[in-house]
Design a protein around this motif. Structure first.
Motif, PDB file in Angstrom:
ATOM      1  N   ASN A   1       0.808  -1.225   0.000  1.00 53.52           N
ATOM      2  CA  ASN A   1       0.000   0.000   0.000  1.00 53.52           C
ATOM      3  C   ASN A   1       0.834   1.266   0.000  1.00 53.52           C
ATOM      4  N   LEU A   2       2.074   1.147   0.466  1.00 54.60           N
ATOM      5  CA  LEU A   2       2.885   2.353   0.641  1.00 54.60           C
ATOM      6  C   LEU A   2       3.062   3.112  -0.683  1.00 54.60           C
ATOM      7  N   ASP A   3       3.145   2.359  -1.790  1.00 55.01           N
ATOM      8  CA  ASP A   3       3.290   3.013  -3.094  1.00 55.01           C
ATOM      9  C   ASP A   3       2.077   3.900  -3.408  1.00 55.01           C
ATOM     10  N   LEU A   4       0.884   3.457  -2.999  1.00 59.32           N
ATOM     11  CA  LEU A   4      -0.331   4.249  -3.225  1.00 59.32           C
ATOM     12  C   LEU A   4      -0.317   5.514  -2.378  1.00 59.32           C
ATOM     13  N   ILE A   5      -0.010   5.337  -1.086  1.00 59.69           N
ATOM     14  CA  ILE A   5      -0.006   6.475  -0.158  1.00 59.69           C
ATOM     15  C   ILE A   5       1.043   7.507  -0.586  1.00 59.69           C
ATOM     16  N   MET A   6       2.141   7.021  -1.175  1.00 62.27           N
ATOM     17  CA  MET A   6       3.209   7.921  -1.620  1.00 62.27           C
ATOM     18  C   MET A   6       2.940   8.448  -3.036  1.00 62.27           C
ATOM     19  N   GLY A   7       1.917   7.925  -3.697  1.00 61.18           N
ATOM     20  CA  GLY A   7       1.589   8.369  -5.051  1.00 61.18           C
ATOM     21  C   GLY A   7       2.607   7.902  -6.084  1.00 61.18           C
ATOM     22  N   ALA A   8       3.188   6.725  -5.865  1.00 62.12           N
ATOM     23  CA  ALA A   8       4.224   6.247  -6.787  1.00 62.12           C
ATOM     24  C   ALA A   8       3.807   4.967  -7.493  1.00 62.12           C
ATOM     25  N   GLU A   9       2.534   4.595  -7.387  1.00 63.04           N
ATOM     26  CA  GLU A   9       2.103   3.278  -7.868  1.00 63.04           C
ATOM     27  C   GLU A   9       2.262   3.104  -9.377  1.00 63.04           C
ATOM     28  N   ARG A  10       2.274   4.213 -10.096  1.00 67.51           N
ATOM     29  CA  ARG A  10       2.392   4.093 -11.561  1.00 67.51           C
ATOM     30  C   ARG A  10       3.841   4.036 -12.023  1.00 67.51           C
ATOM     31  N   ARG A  11       4.773   4.074 -11.070  1.00 69.77           N
ATOM     32  CA  ARG A  11       6.178   4.080 -11.483  1.00 69.77           C
ATOM     33  C   ARG A  11       6.942   2.866 -10.961  1.00 69.77           C
ATOM     34  N   VAL A  12       6.207   1.889 -10.401  1.00 73.00           N
ATOM     35  CA  VAL A  12       6.877   0.703  -9.851  1.00 73.00           C
ATOM     36  C   VAL A  12       7.319  -0.215 -10.988  1.00 73.00           C
ATOM     37  N   VAL A  13       8.610  -0.523 -11.036  1.00 71.74           N
ATOM     38  CA  VAL A  13       9.116  -1.486 -12.017  1.00 71.74           C
ATOM     39  C   VAL A  13       9.623  -2.725 -11.274  1.00 71.74           C
ATOM     40  N   PHE A  14      10.604  -2.508 -10.411  1.00 70.06           N
ATOM     41  CA  PHE A  14      11.137  -3.604  -9.608  1.00 70.06           C
ATOM     42  C   PHE A  14      10.747  -3.391  -8.152  1.00 70.06           C
ATOM     43  N   ASP A  15      10.851  -4.467  -7.357  1.00 67.64           N
ATOM     44  CA  ASP A  15      10.448  -4.340  -5.957  1.00 67.64           C
ATOM     45  C   ASP A  15      11.439  -5.063  -5.042  1.00 67.64           C
ATOM     46  N   LEU A  16      11.122  -5.031  -3.734  1.00 70.76           N
ATOM     47  CA  LEU A  16      11.993  -5.608  -2.707  1.00 70.76           C
ATOM     48  C   LEU A  16      12.332  -7.073  -2.995  1.00 70.76           C
ATOM     49  N   VAL A  17      11.325  -7.851  -3.404  1.00 72.94           N
ATOM     50  CA  VAL A  17      11.567  -9.278  -3.648  1.00 72.94           C
ATOM     51  C   VAL A  17      12.512  -9.470  -4.842  1.00 72.94           C
ATOM     52  N   ASN A  18      12.359  -8.632  -5.879  1.00 73.04           N
ATOM     53  CA  ASN A  18      13.279  -8.700  -7.022  1.00 73.04           C
ATOM     54  C   ASN A  18      14.714  -8.451  -6.572  1.00 73.04           C
ATOM     55  N   VAL A  19      14.904  -7.474  -5.680  1.00 79.41           N
ATOM     56  CA  VAL A  19      16.253  -7.141  -5.216  1.00 79.41           C
ATOM     57  C   VAL A  19      16.817  -8.302  -4.386  1.00 79.41           C
ATOM     58  N   ILE A  20      15.964  -8.866  -3.506  1.00 76.42           N
ATOM     59  CA  ILE A  20      16.411  -9.975  -2.661  1.00 76.42           C
ATOM     60  C   ILE A  20      16.787 -11.182  -3.512  1.00 76.42           C
ATOM     61  N   GLN A  21      16.026 -11.424  -4.579  1.00 76.68           N
ATOM     62  CA  GLN A  21      16.312 -12.592  -5.412  1.00 76.68           C
ATOM     63  C   GLN A  21      17.360 -12.310  -6.478  1.00 76.68           C
ATOM     64  N   GLY A  22      17.892 -11.092  -6.505  1.00 79.56           N
ATOM     65  CA  GLY A  22      18.971 -10.763  -7.432  1.00 79.56           C
ATOM     66  C   GLY A  22      18.504 -10.482  -8.850  1.00 79.56           C
ATOM     67  N   VAL A  23      17.185 -10.331  -9.040  1.00 76.69           N
ATOM     68  CA  VAL A  23      16.652 -10.030 -10.373  1.00 76.69           C
ATOM     69  C   VAL A  23      16.983  -8.590 -10.761  1.00 76.69           C
ATOM     70  N   ALA A  24      16.984  -7.722  -9.739  1.00 73.64           N
ATOM     71  CA  ALA A  24      17.281  -6.312 -10.000  1.00 73.64           C
ATOM     72  C   ALA A  24      18.281  -5.807  -8.975  1.00 73.64           C
ATOM     73  N   LYS A  25      18.999  -4.738  -9.339  1.00 70.86           N
ATOM     74  CA  LYS A  25      19.889  -4.084  -8.377  1.00 70.86           C
ATOM     75  C   LYS A  25      19.061  -3.069  -7.578  1.00 70.86           C
ATOM     76  N   LEU A  26      19.543  -2.773  -6.351  1.00 70.93           N
ATOM     77  CA  LEU A  26      18.803  -1.853  -5.480  1.00 70.93           C
ATOM     78  C   LEU A  26      18.492  -0.510  -6.162  1.00 70.93           C
ATOM     79  N   PRO A  27      19.476   0.149  -6.815  1.00 72.26           N
ATOM     80  CA  PRO A  27      19.159   1.458  -7.427  1.00 72.26           C
ATOM     81  C   PRO A  27      18.066   1.377  -8.492  1.00 72.26           C
TER      82      PRO A  27
END
Lengths: 271, 207
Positions: free
Chosen positions: A45-71
């Motif tokens: 929900n935090l993405d909605l409250i922050m108004g960033a829901e339309r800009r999400v590409v990668f997420d925490l799980v992607n970073v943990i699994q090495g699919v994406a880099k943190l930046p």
């Protein structure tokens, strides 16, 4: 040195996500660099409250699994350039989080930001325990009612037992944030009063956020309440709380809505 | 110094008695040197082996045998000991036992459970609703008692519960208990003590 803060409560619906966004924005408004991390994998929900829901590409799980880099996963706020969001995954569940993965992400965030604010999911299961696991300090969000207070008490016990700091024999710094406080209802005895809550939880008070329509309005607009209307009563309460988090001494008061104060003054004159 | 176990026939009822006794004193045999005196039994080597095995299942490890006939002995059994004398002064050993009291300097939170069968528990803070304190001796709460307090859990009927403010969900001494509902409303929110009087749980205000 970065500070890792977990916003937690045990009970759902008390205002963890709202408080994470409001405190994160309030700290960023003072020039600090802040990352807010959504740990509510599966129910983000935090993405909605922050108004960033339309800009999400990668997420925490992607970073943990090495699919994406943190930046690649961090999203910069459009209004405040020192405020960043690391969203949770909506399609996965909490089992996708591993302790080592979370440790690595938190460690990397520590090197980049002044504040890392972890928005814990409700409950006491994996998501909640991993959100608090590597924190230096905790904000416990409580509503002035018995079920919320008991759940907070349970969470405080877990903070003192299951966090990395606790296992090293240190005590995690804890702050209590009372939200949805309605002075009129408290006066009529329909709500626990502040003294009772503090006595039961014996944890220092960070702030009292008054119940307000402004909070709902800000959520629906996708803006932290401290950015949406910085002069509103809840915004002022969050801004004060953020200053207390930074170590400033700010006298504790419960902000009220301006117009209500005026109407009360007029009411008195008429009487 | 060793601790001597002298089983008597029938072994099954002796074992039942032993189990009953070790239930009230958990961990009594841990780290103690145990000698098995078989003088009251007339058994063959396989029965002795069986008994040693049964005891080791109860975490009682037999160091040696006493008063066994040499022809009863099998090389796999513990060695035969002779010349044992009754110990006259067991004081030094008992003096080294841990003190019969435990102190907590922080509140006990909902969901936490404190279990201390060896004596008194003192809490400098409150016991939250949904927390539980179980003590072999008495329980002292220098704060509000909102959770459950169970004193005398190992059968001590003289154990008591004291609290600065009685908001307890349940108070119990040696298994006799009262829930919040059973308690006299006039005793709520006040300093109180709870004790066992002729097998009846009594609660009285302390102010």
């Amino acid at each position: 040195m970065a500070r890792v803060l977990v916003v937690t409560s045990g009970k759902g619906g008390v205002g963890k996500t709202t408080s994470t966004a409001a405190l994160g924005a309030a700290l960023a408004q003072t020039g600090q660099s802040v990352a807010v991390v959504d740990f509510d994998v599966g129910l983000r929900n935090l993405d909605l409250i922050m108004g960033a829901e339309r800009r999400v590409v990668f997420d925490l799980v992607n970073v943990i699994q090495g699919v994406a880099k943190l930046p690649q996963a961090l999203i910069r706020d459009k209004r405040l350039e020192t405020l960043w969001l690391l969203p949770a995954s909506q399609t996965r569940d909490k089992d996708a989080l591993t302790e080592q993965g979370v440790a690595a992400v938190i460690n990397e965030l520590r090197g980049k930001f002044d504040w890392v604010i972890c928005d814990s999911p409700a409950g006491i299961e994996r998501g909640a325990t991993l959100a608090m696991r590597f924190a230096d300090c905790a904000v416990i969000v409580t509503n002035p009612e018995v079920s919320s207070v008991r759940d907070s008490d349970r969470i405080i016990g877990l903070l003192d037992a299951k966090t990395e700091m606790a296992e090293k024999g240190q005590r995690i710094e804890k702050h209590l944030l009372i939200t949805r406080y309605d002075p009129q209802r408290a006066q009529r005895g329909e709500m626990l009063n502040i003294e009772d809550v503090l006595e039961i939880l014996s944890t220092p008070l960070l702030g009292i956020i008054p119940e307000s329509q402004e909070v709902l309005r800000a959520s629906n607009l996708g803006s932290p309440v401290t950015l949406c209307n910085a002069t509103s009563a809840p915004a002022r309460a969050y801004l004060d709380a953020a200053r207390r988090l930074k170590g400033e001494t700010v006298p504790m008061c419960i902000p009220t809505e301006q117009h209500r104060l005026l109407s009360r003054l007029f009411g008195r004159r008429a009487a | 110094m060793a601790f001597v176990l002298a089983p008597s026939a029938p072994i099954a009822s002796w074992l039942a008695e032993l189990d009953n006794w070790s239930k009230t004193s958990p961990g009594f045999f841990t780290g103690k040197a145990i000698v098995l005196d078989v003088s009251k039994l007339s058994v063959n080597p396989s029965e002795i082996a069986e008994l040693v095995e049964t005891l080791s299942q109860r975490s009682i490890r037999v160091l040696g045998l006493e008063n066994a006939q040499t022809d009863q002995l099998d090389p796999s059994l513990p060695p035969l000991l002779t010349g044992g004398r009754p110990a006259t002064d067991p004081q030094p050993a008992s003096r080294r036992q841990e003190p019969g009291s435990m102190v907590f300097e922080h509140p006990i939170r909902s969901g936490q459970s404190i279990i201390f069968p060896h004596g008194d528990v003192t809490i400098l803070g409150s016991v939250a609703s949904g927390a539980e304190v179980v003590a072999g001796g008495s329980i002292h709460v220098y704060g509000a008692l909102r959770g459950r307090a169970l004193a005398g859990s190992t059968g001590d009927i003289r154990a008591r519960i004291f609290c600065n403010r009685n908001e307890a969900e349940l108070m119990s001494i040696d298994g006799y208990y009262q829930t919040a509902d059973d308690m006299d409303a006039s005793l709520r929110g006040r300093p109180a003590q709870c004790w066992l009087k002729d097998r009846v749980l009594s609660i009285a205000a302390l102010d």
